[in-house]
Scaffold this motif. Structure first.
Motif: not given
Length: 461
Positions: A338-350
């Protein structure tokens, strides 16, 4: 109340529309981002319907109940019995206030942002860069001990291979699940894992038993003298920061967005969903704590995960280590995924916030951006912390939560400003009660961070 320039195009009837592009608060909003906003999920009309649709709270709960909570609670129970149990309900109340406040953003923000990252950036453009750097750093720190937990658990269950090789196996399985960035698959897997974890810990509690008199005395706000290698103040500080979730709290709005709960009509089911997640966290945390208190307290202290499994084996027989390692595997693997999924998506958004042209090229879809795959690989490269000679697993867990506390404090402060801006939240800005709750959380986290950092530096020195 709509912002100037709203067109009303494709806007649900129960929420204000947003401009398909342009600038807001200094933050670029490419038309592709608005185009990628998912269609809202159907709103259930009954409590049973709500229960059937639960998902983000379950994924969130298993993101929270990772190796940090499992080991921190075992350490606290093993070294101090039930004396520090009062920390759990206190921090879970704060966590609900904090995350429920975060949950407002995807439901009410005027711009229909695909991620709360944009909300922070609307507060001040510098947050785009701050969040990008923070996510990249935090991803590796978090994976340093959660991936290690996967390897330790698999080695305890199956043996044969070394813990490091098992860590590589676990990392490969997470890569397969998260590579395409599909939320529904993760939610379905997590529901199965939750059932297995609850079953294993229920069996463990029944076999170990609970001293109810000592259990109730655990809510007396006691801070006992040091037992084992960890000072009670350090353990309490780590528990506060692990239970509040650090930057992992930001995952919940992302999961709401992925689920399609993006309108005010979803507010009620969102609250029930989060309450269910909090209940799951409390049950699993208390179960692990009780096992630690009953089988480890009064012994030489907890220094490795094998100490916990071995003591449980002595207390209830050959099944004991398997119960512990099965729970550890569920907690560690779900946190990694879950952390890899969410952090990767939020990193792209940033990245898209600070580089809007990139968002236009990729259609605003995070999983289509090569940076998403890069972040998944960057997180999983933390397997190096499982190599022989790396810091001990339990030490990594306790110290890492304390050292990441500045990130959490930054989020709380930024969130206060974000949730009070009418240009972002319209009529749904925070009430004084919301702000009081966030202020108390900020003070609580700052105090825990100062105390914990001092003690952690002393340990490392």
């Amino acid at each position: 109340m709509a912002e100037p320039g709203d067109t009303g195009r494709d806007a649900p009837a129960d929420r204000p529309a947003a401009p398909p592009g342009g600038w807001d608060g200094g933050v670029p909003v490419p038309p592709s981002v608005a185009a990628e906003t998912p269609r809202p999920a159907p709103v259930q009309g009954s409590f049973l319907g709500y229960v059937k649709s639960f998902g983000p709270g379950i994924v969130m709960a298993l993101s929270w109940v990772g190796t940090g909570d499992l080991i921190d609670n075992s350490v606290a129970g093993g070294n101090y019995g039930y004396a520090l149990l009062w920390v759990l309900p206190l921090t879970l109340v704060f966590r609900f206030i904090f995350v429920n406040n975060l949950g407002k953003y995807p439901l009410y923000n005027l711009q229909r942002d695909p991620s709360i990252v944009r909300g922070f950036a609307r507060t001040h453009p510098i947050f785009g860069w701050v969040m990008l750097v923070s996510f990249v750093v935090y991803t590796h720190i978090l994976m340093a001990f959660t991936l290690s937990g996967v390897g330790v658990a698999l080695h305890g269950l199956f043996g044969v291979l070394s813990p490091f090789v098992w860590t590589l196996v676990g990392a490969a399985s997470v890569f397969v699940v998260t590579f395409k960035g599909t939320y529904l698959l993760i939610e379905q897997i997590f529901k199965v894992v939750l059932a297995v974890m609850v079953g294993s810990f229920v069996v463990g509690i029944v076999m170990v038993g609970i001293n109810w008199a000592e259990f109730l005395r655990g809510f007396a706000f006691e801070l006992p003298p040091q037992e084992g290698i960890f000072d009670s103040g350090l353990v309490a500080s780590s528990l506060v920061l692990a239970t509040l979730g650090s930057m992992a709290n930001l995952f919940y709005p992302q999961f709401l967005h992925e689920k399609g709960w993006t309108t005010p009509a979803h507010r009620r089911v969102q609250r029930y969903d989060l309450l269910f997640g909090i209940a799951v966290v409390f049950f699993l945390a208390v179960a692990v704590w009780a096992i630690g208190a009953e089988v480890l307290h009064g012994k030489s202290g907890v220094e490795t995960a094998d100490d916990i499994a071995g003591a449980l084996g002595v207390a209830i027989g050959p099944a004991g280590p398997y119960i512990f390692y099965l729970g550890l595997l569920g907690a560690a693997w779900t946190t990694v995924a879950s952390s890899i999924f969410a952090l990767s998506k939020m990193s792209v958004e940033a990245l898209h916030v600070v580089r809007p042209a990139r968002a236009a090229r990729t259609g605003g879809e995070a999983s289509r951006d090569g940076f998403y795959t890069l972040m998944v690989c960057w997180g999983l490269l933390a397997v190096v912390w499982s190599l022989p000679g790396a810091p001990g697993f339990v030490v990594l867990v306790v110290i890492s939560h304390v050292l990441t506390s500045p990130f959490l404090l930054m989020i709380v402060i930024g969130m206060v400003f974000m949730m009070n801006r009418r240009a972002i939240m319209g009529d749904h800005v925070n009430t004084w009660k919301d702000n009081l709750g966030l202020g108390l959380i900020a003070v609580f986290v700052a105090a825990a961070a100062v105390q914990g950092l001092g003690k952690a530096v002393g340990m490392l020195g």
